[in-house]
Scaffold this motif. Structure first.
Motif, mmCIF file in Angstrom:
data_model
loop_
_atom_site.group_PDB
_atom_site.id
_atom_site.type_symbol
_atom_site.label_atom_id
_atom_site.label_comp_id
_atom_site.label_asym_id
_atom_site.label_seq_id
_atom_site.Cartn_x
_atom_site.Cartn_y
_atom_site.Cartn_z
ATOM 1 N N ALA A 196 38.668 36.301 75.460
ATOM 2 C CA ALA A 196 37.795 35.602 73.909
ATOM 3 C C ALA A 196 37.701 34.813 74.632
ATOM 4 N N LEU A 197 37.142 34.033 75.174
ATOM 5 C CA LEU A 197 36.948 32.668 75.474
ATOM 6 C C LEU A 197 35.021 32.855 76.425
ATOM 7 N N PRO A 198 35.862 34.000 77.717
ATOM 8 C CA PRO A 198 34.550 33.718 78.405
ATOM 9 C C PRO A 198 33.152 34.969 76.691
ATOM 10 N N LEU A 199 34.078 35.204 76.259
ATOM 11 C CA LEU A 199 32.945 36.549 75.536
ATOM 12 C C LEU A 199 31.965 35.227 74.621
ATOM 13 N N ALA A 200 33.030 33.805 74.176
ATOM 14 C CA ALA A 200 32.677 33.474 73.080
ATOM 15 C C ALA A 200 31.532 32.352 73.475
ATOM 16 N N ARG A 201 31.392 32.252 74.441
ATOM 17 C CA ARG A 201 30.910 30.742 75.582
ATOM 18 C C ARG A 201 30.111 30.365 75.162
ATOM 19 N N PRO A 202 28.245 32.184 75.259
ATOM 20 C CA PRO A 202 27.369 31.968 74.463
ATOM 21 C C PRO A 202 27.560 31.803 73.345
ATOM 22 N N ALA A 203 28.184 32.085 72.293
ATOM 23 C CA ALA A 203 28.198 31.606 70.143
ATOM 24 C C ALA A 203 28.303 30.205 70.951
ATOM 25 N N VAL A 204 29.098 30.637 71.518
ATOM 26 C CA VAL A 204 30.302 28.909 71.197
ATOM 27 C C VAL A 204 28.466 27.925 71.187
ATOM 28 N N ALA A 205 28.012 27.812 72.908
ATOM 29 C CA ALA A 205 26.250 27.044 73.784
ATOM 30 C C ALA A 205 25.498 26.882 72.274
ATOM 31 N N ALA A 206 25.205 28.431 71.652
ATOM 32 C CA ALA A 206 24.390 28.550 70.395
ATOM 33 C C ALA A 206 24.189 27.708 69.097
ATOM 34 N N GLY A 207 26.072 27.278 68.899
ATOM 35 C CA GLY A 207 26.128 26.970 68.103
ATOM 36 C C GLY A 207 26.304 25.738 67.809
ATOM 37 N N VAL A 208 26.599 25.004 69.193
ATOM 38 C CA VAL A 208 26.327 23.681 69.396
ATOM 39 C C VAL A 208 25.211 23.525 69.268
ATOM 40 N N ALA A 209 24.501 24.119 70.064
ATOM 41 C CA ALA A 209 22.973 23.826 70.019
ATOM 42 C C ALA A 209 22.892 23.599 68.296
ATOM 43 N N LEU A 210 23.040 24.394 67.546
ATOM 44 C CA LEU A 210 22.206 24.333 66.488
ATOM 45 C C LEU A 210 22.829 22.406 65.802
ATOM 46 N N VAL A 211 24.096 22.190 65.885
ATOM 47 C CA VAL A 211 24.812 21.341 65.116
ATOM 48 C C VAL A 211 23.805 20.206 65.431
ATOM 49 N N LEU A 212 24.390 20.393 66.693
ATOM 50 C CA LEU A 212 23.202 18.962 67.237
ATOM 51 C C LEU A 212 22.043 19.288 67.054
#
Length: 545
Positions: A196-212
């Motif tokens: 699960a985590l490897p699949l979600a890692r790119p999406a989490v990175a994109a979401g964190v960039a938007l949050v920042l």
């Protein structure tokens, strides 16, 4: 594709549109040139930079860095855990939590800050009640107006960006692959860690960039809590110290950071599309894992806490003064503030949709490198903080006013709605453009070919073929721009015409003056407006599911 003279002429209006929207960003970058600072020169520009480096700049850097790091970690954890809970597991209320977790998107971060301050401050009802109940004295809770309080507010206001993207990534193939891992004998913790985590890692990175990007663009929370970030430093340099060159230099530094985050977000989005490619084959057989006992309660806690902290608690805190004493609320001026907000938002939404339709149609008709570059240039403003846009807009106005005072350019921009609508278009036109391009993506190119074979020109193609198919995308674009403008604070505070306060500005001013009870009414109005696109988004996600 070779460009004919007629196609070059058709590109002139597009270039003018793009220049109109990109001018504030280009002006900020040009502020480092000696010619952009008449009477000051390159030596004074360097002196100002050295003076800031010796005084305020280290504080801005470290505060912004700590705020960004803590918010990124918190939003990543909260958003990923919530997405994993509603996507990979089955428990009572899971379907309800899928849309409840989107509700903080309706809450501007500065409104959440006002609500928590009103309830948790030294004179707030919680500490007063604890002192009266237990006979205690002094401060019982940490000061909410601090870096830690800002981190808390941003995490629970912005985590939906991570939640949405991670939920999409996990919903594609995670359940199917985790089922395959279970059949191979992998225990649940290993399935989550290795699948699960490897699949979600790119999406989490994109979401964190938007949050920042949202965190760096914020002015309301940082200013209200007294945090010295780049955004508050820009306003202090311009409005308090009357040093537009220092403000421009700070704006440039912030712009560079935001552009770097935007680049990282685009890279993460590409990786996310690759990671989630391959369709949903086999997902029908793989159902979410049913939870029981302590694991079910843990999933409930993971979903309840963000909704409670990011939406339910702030709304209840703001409803308290309304229920306690309606007479203190500024009902007589509320309609005036609401009208100003609606008027500016409506004008901007119409203009943004018109410009976005023109740009999207141009890309559709002439999808060459020049046209795409022009459209990308017009879209650069959506990631730029409002403080940077204000500086970039007022800099050329100041240069023109100094060169040609008889024209009255300064009064035209700052004393009328022209300046604020211009800033709104720079900030939010890309939102409308993205919606229009998504609508065009669903229209087959064969319809254009058929219309041309029947002798239909460009105007007829747009009016008779494209427009009927783009009505829903146009309505969605107008709604998104309308809501974004209603909540916009930094640019509105500086560029609004005299006696044209909006709901966002009034809420900030009342909260700054410690009139938090009166700030509840305009704040709740902004939340109510923000709920409309959240409801539509939740319905769209459920229909796709």
């Amino acid at each position: 594709m070779r460009r004919t003279p007629s196609s070059v002429l058709r590109s002139v209006p597009l270039i003018l549109f793009a220049g109109f929207l990109a001018l504030p960003v280009l002006a900020v970058l040009a502020s480092w040139l000696p010619l952009s600072a008449p009477g000051q020169g390159e030596a004074q520009a360097g002196a100002i930079l050295r003076e800031m480096a010796a005084t305020v700049l280290p504080g801005y850097v470290w505060t912004t860095l700590w705020l960004s790091v803590l918010v990124a970690l918190g939003a990543a954890v909260v958003g990923t855990l919530a997405a994993a809970a509603v996507t990979l597991f089955e428990f009572p209320g899971r379907r309800t939590f899928e849309w409840l977790l989107l509700l903080p998107l309706a809450m501007p971060a500065y409104v959440t800050a006002y609500a928590y301050t009103d309830f948790l401050q030294f004179s707030g009802p919680l500490q007063v009640g604890l002192r009266n109940t237990f006979g205690l004295e002094g401060r019982l809770l940490p000061e909410v107006r601090s870096l830690g309080g800002a981190v808390w507010v941003f995490i629970f206001s912005l985590y939906p960006y991570v939640y949405l993207l991670a939920r999409t990534a996990l919903g594609e193939r995670a359940a199917h692959l985790m089922e395959a891992a279970r059949l191979l004998g992998a225990p649940l913790p290993r399935r989550i860690r290795a699948v699960a985590l490897p699949l979600a890692r790119p999406a989490v990175a994109a979401g964190v960039a938007l949050v920042l990007m949202e965190t760096l663009a914020d002015f309301g929370v940082a200013s209200y809590f007294g945090i010295q970030t780049f955004t508050t430093g820009i306003y202090k340099a311009w409005l308090s110290m009357d040093n537009r060159l220092a403000a421009a230099q700070l704006a440039t530094m912030l712009l560079v950071v935001v552009m770097a985050l935007l680049h990282l977000e685009h890279r993460a989005q590409k990786r996310m599309r690759f990671a989630t490619g391959g369709g949903r084959a086999g997902s029908a057989e793989a159902q979410p894992l049913a939870l029981r006992g302590a694991r079910r309660w843990a999933a409930w806690a993971v979903c309840v806490l963000p909704v409670l902290m990011g939406f339910v608690a702030p709304v209840l805190f703001m409803l308290r003064p309304l229920a306690a004493d309606w007479s203190v609320l500024p009902w007589e001026r509320f309609m005036e503030w609401a009208w100003h907000s609606v008027r500016l938002s409506g004008i901007t939404a119409v203009l943004a949709v018109a410009i976005a339709l023109a740009l999207a149609f141009a890309v559709r008709r002439q999808p060459d490198a020049v046209t795409r570059s022009v459209v990308q240039l017009a879209s650069v403003g959506y990631a730029v903080p409002g403080a940077v846009i204000v500086v970039g807009l007022l800099l050329p106005v100041g240069w023109l006013q100094a060169a040609m005072p008889q024209w009255g350019v300064g009064a035209l921009i700052t004393a009328t709605a022209l300046g604020i609508v211009w800033a709104y278009l720079v900030r939010f036109c890309a939102v409308a453009l993205q919606s229009m391009q998504s609508g065009y993506a669903r229209i087959p190119l064969s319809l254009d070919d058929s219309a041309r074979m029947l002798g239909t020109g460009s105007a007829g193609l747009l009016a008779r073929v494209h427009w009927p198919l783009l009505r829903r995308s146009t309505a969605a674009a107008a709604l998104l721009v309308f809501v974004d403008v209603m909540k916009e604070l930094p640019a509105t505070m500086v560029l609004r015409p005299f006696n044209s306060d909006t709901l966002a500005v009034v809420a900030y001013q009342l909260a700054r003056d410690e009139r938090l009870g009166e700030a509840a009414l305009p704040s709740l109005a902004l939340v109510a407006v923000g709920l409309v696109p959240v409801i539509l988004l939740s319905r769209t996600l459920r229909s796709r599911g």
